[in-house]
Design an enzyme around this catalytic site. Structure first.
Site: not given
Lengths: 379, 403
Positions: B129, B245, B126-127, B388-390
């Site tokens: 990030s 996902e 997966q490209g 992220s969880n944030e």
């Protein structure tokens, strides 16, 4: 796998919701109810009777509505949202369950119609949360038992017409055998009680028994075999209490989020601050976890396997306790000063949630119980 | 209301369980139990067995190998794989690029890629990030410049999981730098990893493993037919991919399996004159996690029940962000418990954790102890990746609480 209410359950939820809104929609009314002797308005109790919710958990043969744990969950959740002060849990759910499982059906119609209030008197000075820790002696004298001693924090005890008293008829203080449940008329000579408000605006009583004579016919269940009945009834009460807590937490989270959206400081709604948004999200996560466990408790309370039932109930109580503490404390914090005033509703939710943690075993108590049982909860 | 699985669901669960027991290689399972890295061969062998059974891509369209399962069945399947434990079908192939090609790709792309993707004949990475685009993915800077029948790609991707095994990479690249909003002007392009100008460099994580990489693109020439869907619409496809996902994001089965393993090991571990499992403090820690896991499992089932009502491939449910937050926290905390079990034998670092360069040196302490520390270190990524969880809290704050 199904999390939907049946059509009847939906109707029940709707009608109880409406009733509670009409009686508790205005927070000032609640303050009015609390000024009555024993902390609630008998007129509201009579309305519960009329609406059929006092007969809810009893079978049709017993003069009831034939509801199960899910129905109790529905009503208790509404009670929690309303922050109701009547002794519904104490009388209908808890004492009612003792009568139901003790096969002492005679008093059930009186509960169902609202004629009588029944309260369970089991706690003693040293017993804490252990149901087997019963000292109060009941000595057989002819055709009566003679009771001598004191019971503490009897929920709904001020208003009670009858007490169900956990007594010791044989063995020692902490023995599991030898506990006998007796139905005692509150007017019996030798009974004195001191009713008082609890921290959360409900009521309880200290009850003392001085040579109180109770006919042997008033034994609930079998002599010396009261503990399993008591345990089963307390499990039902815990399941109901979990639902009540979810109702209170749900209302409190909503109330707090609403407050954050309207309260302005620094020229903006404080809900625009990410720190406060994330705290609210953490409250929501704790609420949903608690809701899941309240459902789990309700759906486990009829489990024929006693150990599985007890474990499920304990697990639910721990989660509820943790969620209630977090949501209660954070909602007060996010409200700021208004959250710690007697005038405002949020603080009263917080107080009720805090007392729920102290009832029928706190989180530590149930955690130890689970740890000792060693059973798998998550598998 | 009913918490029990239906008779059909139970039968399906048993069928999955029996299939795994019969078909999963004991070596692969052993690696997963011991917390060792599984290699390319483990993934490929297992996925081909699943594909032969028709279970590699159950949620794809039926014509491309899908099974038309409901959300509950998909969940049971993944949960059984996690609890076995068995590898899940490679998510880059099955949950990410496959559904995008099946939904937005051309007929040629579907024929060329889908069967090979399902069978893991092609390994995808997966490209997405980039060094400057993590949580703010739309801030990506990799460019794809159109020149005749080709795109010329330049830029750098990072955190590219298992790129070292990959045959192809699906890339988000900026095709219109002038677009008004940064989400516009991004395209979804498929790139053969063997194309000149593609360079993969491993990033070693704190556990010592090399599962993620940097992928560099230097004037990489890609046929224009490798564009998926329309030019400049890549952001829409990426969002679609991310909602796919979500299934099983809480990975409850993984935590359950680990708790079972912890109990088993804590029985054989001595603590004074007793088993570690007999220590009240240890039991309370364990029970504490089990309670939260039970609550999360029911929360997961409630979310699934809602998904079942909405029908397949409905909107993304923001409640799955609750599952991500709690699920990641619980996976992490189980790795802490595992370290509690190992005690001082967490300390020795075994340089041989990589499947490829394991040595024959004897382990230090019990042979299952070596992975406890690395697994804990590695698990810190779980609350960082996949939003992220944030970021999950931002989603809930907006979509559920209405801030």
């Amino acid at each position: 796998m199904d999390f939907d209410f049946s059509d009847d359950q939906k109707l029940l939820k709707e009608s109880v919701g409406k009733l509670m809104a009409s009686r508790y929609g205005d927070f000032e009314k609640r303050k009015g109810y609390q000024t009555h002797t024993n902390g609630f308005d008998p007129a509201v109790w009579a309305e519960y009777a009329e609406a059929g919710i006092l007969s809810l958990p009893f079978s049709e043969e017993q003069g009831g509505f034939g509801g199960g744990p899910v129905e109790t969950m529905i009503v208790m959740e509404e009670m929690g949202t309303a922050l109701a002060v009547e002794p519904y849990l104490a009388c209908v759910v808890l004492a009612g369950a003792v009568l139901k499982y003790g096969k002492a059906d005679d008093k059930i119609p009186e509960i169902a119609t609202g004629e009588a209030i029944v309260a369970l008197a089991n706690i003693e000075r040293s017993s804490r949360y252990d149901l087997n820790d019963v000292s109060l002696p009941a000595k057989l004298d002819g055709t009566a038992y003679v009771l001598e001693g004191e019971k503490s924090v009897v929920l709904g005890g001020g208003a009670a017409d009858y007490f169900i008293v956990a007594t010791r008829t044989s063995g020692n203080r902490r023995d599991v055998d030898g506990i006998t449940l007796l139905l005692v008329d509150a007017k019996s000579p030798g009974i004195s009680r001191r009713g008082y408000p609890t921290q959360d605006g409900q009521h309880a009583a200290e009850v003392s028994f001085g040579s109180v004579r109770v006919p042997v016919a008033n034994v609930i269940g079998e002599v010396g075999k009261g503990l399993p009945i008591l345990a089963r009834a307390v499990d039902e009460a815990i399941a109901g209490l979990c639902a009540e807590a979810v109702g209170a937490m749900d209302a409190l989270v909503k109330m707090t989020v609403e407050y954050l959206k309207t309260r302005k400081q620094f020229g903006v709604a404080i809900g625009s601050f990410q720190a406060l948004q994330h705290r609210s999200v953490d409250m929501l996560v704790m609420l949903e976890q608690a809701r899941s466990m309240a459902i789990y408790a309700a759906l486990s309370v009829d489990d024929a396997d006693e150990v599985a039932r007890g474990n499920a109930i304990s697990a639910a109580k721990v989660q509820i306790g943790r969620s209630a503490k977090f949501i209660g404390q954070q909602s007060v914090q996010l409200h700021g000063g208004i959250g710690v005033t007697m005038e405002y509703k949020a603080g009263h939710y917080f107080k009720r949630l805090t007392m729920i943690e102290q009832m029928f075993g706190d989180s530590d108590y149930h955690m130890r119980k689970l740890a000792a049982s060693g059973a798998a909860i998550a598998a | 209301m009913d918490l029990n699985l239906s008779a059909e669901e139970l039968a399906f669960r048993d069928e999955v369980r029996a299939f795994i027991a019969a078909e999963l290689s004991p070596e692969t399972r052993e690696k997963l139990v011991l917390g060792r890295e599984i290699g390319k061969h483990d993934f490929v062998e297992w996925q081909r067995k699943l594909n032969a059974k028709g279970w590699a891509v159950p949620h794809w369209p039926v014509e491309w190998g899908g099974q038309n399962w409901g959300p509950m069945q998909e969940y049971i399947f993944l949960d059984e794989l996690q609890q076995a434990p068995a590898p899940s079908p490679l998510q880059f192939n099955c949950s990410m690029v496959g559904p995008v090609i099946a939904t937005f790709g051309s007929e040629e792309q579907k024929k060329k890629f889908l069967p090979a993707t399902a069978n893991l004949d092609i390994w995808w990475c997966q490209g997405f990030s980039e060094p400057g685009a993590g949580s703010d993915l739309a801030g990506l800077k990799t460019t794809a410049r159109r020149e005749g029948d080709f795109y010329i790609i330049n830029g750098q991707k990072t955190w590219t999981t298992l790129a070292q095994y990959a045959d192809w990479i699906f890339v988000l690249a900026r095709t219109n730098p002038q677009a008004e909003k940064k989400q516009q002007g991004i395209s979804f392009i498929l790139v053969d990893m063997k194309t000149p100008g593609v360079t993969v460099r491993p990033i070693q994580l704190i556990d010592g493993g090399r599962e993620v990489n940097e992928v560099w693109f230097d004037e990489v020439k890609v046929p224009a037919e490798n564009l998926v869907g329309q030019e400049n619409r890549g952001w829409d496809y990426a969002k679609f991919l991310l909602t796919n996902e979500r299934m099983g994001i809480a990975r409850i089965g993984v935590s359950k399996q680990r708790i079972r393993r912890i109990k088993e090991l804590a029985k054989s571990e001595r603590y004074g004159d007793t088993q570690l499992l007999d220590q009240p403090w240890f039991r309370e820690k364990l029970v504490s996690v089990e309670i939260e896991l039970k609550a999360l499992e029911i929360t997961q089932l409630r979310v699934l029940a809602e998904a079942r009502k909405r029908g397949k491939h409905g909107e993304a449910d923001p409640n799955s962000s609750i599952l991500k937050i709690k699920g990641s926290e619980l996976q992490q905390v189980t790795t802490e418990l595992m370290m509690d079990v190992m005690g001082p034998f967490v300390l020795p670092f075994a340089a041989s954790m990589d499947d490829e360069d394991r040595t024959n040196e004897p382990p230090i302490g019990p042979d299952y102890a070596a992975s406890a520390g690395p697994t804990y270190f590695n698990s810190r990524k779980i609350s960082i990746y996949g939003g992220s969880n944030e970021i999950q809290r931002n989603i809930i704050a907006k979509a559920i609480l209405g801030f």
